[in-house]
Design a protein around this motif. Sequence first.
Motif, PDB file in Angstrom:
ATOM      1  N   ILE A  25      -3.821  -4.959   8.847  1.00  0.00           N
ATOM      2  CA  ILE A  25      -4.970  -4.452   9.612  1.00  0.00           C
ATOM      3  C   ILE A  25      -4.915  -2.934   9.719  1.00  0.00           C
ATOM      4  O   ILE A  25      -5.941  -2.244   9.603  1.00  0.00           O
ATOM      5  N   GLU A  26      -3.720  -2.398   9.902  1.00  0.00           N
ATOM      6  CA  GLU A  26      -3.561  -0.962  10.115  1.00  0.00           C
ATOM      7  C   GLU A  26      -3.316  -0.187   8.824  1.00  0.00           C
ATOM      8  O   GLU A  26      -3.265   1.043   8.834  1.00  0.00           O
ATOM      9  N   ASP A  27      -3.178  -0.888   7.697  1.00  0.00           N
ATOM     10  CA  ASP A  27      -2.880  -0.247   6.414  1.00  0.00           C
ATOM     11  C   ASP A  27      -4.094   0.544   5.914  1.00  0.00           C
ATOM     12  O   ASP A  27      -5.198   0.008   5.807  1.00  0.00           O
ATOM     13  N   THR A  28      -3.864   1.807   5.595  1.00  0.00           N
ATOM     14  CA  THR A  28      -4.942   2.658   5.062  1.00  0.00           C
ATOM     15  C   THR A  28      -4.631   3.120   3.642  1.00  0.00           C
ATOM     16  O   THR A  28      -5.316   3.994   3.112  1.00  0.00           O
ATOM     17  N   SER A  29      -3.614   2.541   3.013  1.00  0.00           N
ATOM     18  CA  SER A  29      -3.241   2.946   1.667  1.00  0.00           C
ATOM     19  C   SER A  29      -4.230   2.415   0.640  1.00  0.00           C
ATOM     20  O   SER A  29      -4.965   1.461   0.891  1.00  0.00           O
ATOM     21  N   SER A  30      -4.251   3.047  -0.521  1.00  0.00           N
ATOM     22  CA  SER A  30      -5.160   2.643  -1.596  1.00  0.00           C
ATOM     23  C   SER A  30      -4.873   1.209  -2.032  1.00  0.00           C
ATOM     24  O   SER A  30      -3.731   0.855  -2.336  1.00  0.00           O
ATOM     25  N   ASN A  31      -5.917   0.382  -2.034  1.00  0.00           N
ATOM     26  CA  ASN A  31      -5.811  -1.011  -2.452  1.00  0.00           C
ATOM     27  C   ASN A  31      -4.758  -1.769  -1.639  1.00  0.00           C
ATOM     28  O   ASN A  31      -4.210  -2.779  -2.093  1.00  0.00           O
ATOM     29  N   PHE A  32      -4.447  -1.247  -0.452  1.00  0.00           N
ATOM     30  CA  PHE A  32      -3.488  -1.865   0.466  1.00  0.00           C
ATOM     31  C   PHE A  32      -2.135  -2.100  -0.203  1.00  0.00           C
ATOM     32  O   PHE A  32      -1.465  -3.114   0.022  1.00  0.00           O
ATOM     33  N   GLU A  33      -1.752  -1.119  -1.009  1.00  0.00           N
ATOM     34  CA  GLU A  33      -0.495  -1.262  -1.760  1.00  0.00           C
ATOM     35  C   GLU A  33       0.717  -1.258  -0.835  1.00  0.00           C
ATOM     36  O   GLU A  33       1.743  -1.884  -1.147  1.00  0.00           O
ATOM     37  N   LYS A  34       0.601  -0.589   0.312  1.00  0.00           N
ATOM     38  CA  LYS A  34       1.735  -0.590   1.246  1.00  0.00           C
ATOM     39  C   LYS A  34       1.957  -1.975   1.842  1.00  0.00           C
ATOM     40  O   LYS A  34       3.094  -2.341   2.155  1.00  0.00           O
ATOM     41  N   THR A  35       0.892  -2.733   2.001  1.00  0.00           N
ATOM     42  CA  THR A  35       1.042  -4.105   2.490  1.00  0.00           C
ATOM     43  C   THR A  35       1.821  -4.940   1.485  1.00  0.00           C
ATOM     44  O   THR A  35       2.688  -5.744   1.861  1.00  0.00           O
ATOM     45  N   ASP A  36       1.529  -4.766   0.194  1.00  0.00           N
ATOM     46  CA  ASP A  36       2.268  -5.493  -0.844  1.00  0.00           C
ATOM     47  C   ASP A  36       3.752  -5.156  -0.801  1.00  0.00           C
ATOM     48  O   ASP A  36       4.614  -6.038  -0.945  1.00  0.00           O
ATOM     49  N   ILE A  37       4.043  -3.866  -0.605  1.00  0.00           N
ATOM     50  CA  ILE A  37       5.450  -3.438  -0.520  1.00  0.00           C
ATOM     51  C   ILE A  37       6.106  -4.035   0.714  1.00  0.00           C
ATOM     52  O   ILE A  37       7.244  -4.524   0.665  1.00  0.00           O
ATOM     53  N   PHE A  38       5.375  -4.007   1.817  1.00  0.00           N
ATOM     54  CA  PHE A  38       5.901  -4.571   3.072  1.00  0.00           C
ATOM     55  C   PHE A  38       6.190  -6.053   2.913  1.00  0.00           C
ATOM     56  O   PHE A  38       7.226  -6.550   3.369  1.00  0.00           O
ATOM     57  N   ILE A  39       5.274  -6.780   2.261  1.00  0.00           N
ATOM     58  CA  ILE A  39       5.471  -8.214   2.039  1.00  0.00           C
ATOM     59  C   ILE A  39       6.743  -8.467   1.236  1.00  0.00           C
ATOM     60  O   ILE A  39       7.584  -9.291   1.605  1.00  0.00           O
TER      61      ILE A  39
END
Length: 223
Positions: free
Chosen positions: A174-188
């Motif tokens: 929800i709070e991810d503002t990275s391009s294509n939510f790439e930080k969420t993928d890394i976090f996962i």
Amino acid sequence: MKNTEVTQEKILDIYSKYVLRNNKKPLNVFTFCDEHELDESQFYFFYANFDQLEADYLKYFMNQSILLISKEEDYEGDDAKTKMLSFYYTFFEQLTMNRSLVIYLIGSDKNNLDHLKKLCTLKKEFQSFIKTLAISQPLMESQNENMAKIERFKNKGIEELYWGHFLTTLKFWIEDTSSNFEKTDIFIEKSVDTSFELFEIKPLKKLVDLGKFLFNEKIKNNS
């Protein structure tokens, strides 16, 4: 549309477009149905209220994700961590494709996700999925009542830990503002890997084994 067959998916579609255009719930079921030429009975056949309908969206995204990954050729042979990663990537891809709707549904309460009533159904679905991964220890018929209670306690603990991890990932997305939510993928990737080291079998199994040992020693000493 009145007096014609209306599907659950149709109601969900109409409702999602309404809230995204108006950024609020309809005034009531009557006005919603009247505006979209539905009979109230058609709405109430599927849902008792708007909150129940909104909760169904999240369950729908989860069920779709599980259905998609279960159709993958190598899924049955994958280990639990690989299945978990596949689920997370697929689920958050589903959410990203419907981000505006998801943000409307839970975004305003992002700091209190675990208190949202609309996540209760989602939690049940998620924990059912966790059980299919065989992370929890199966209860054996030969176990005595006290050992079975220990195993049930451990299994419940595993499910609650992974639910907490799921909520943390949802909040991150929800709070991810990275391009294509790439930080969420890394976090996962990093958090799932870490969770299997911290939550999973080795430390918990050792703890349960210690409990069994102490219990057996107590029985011996009292006999």
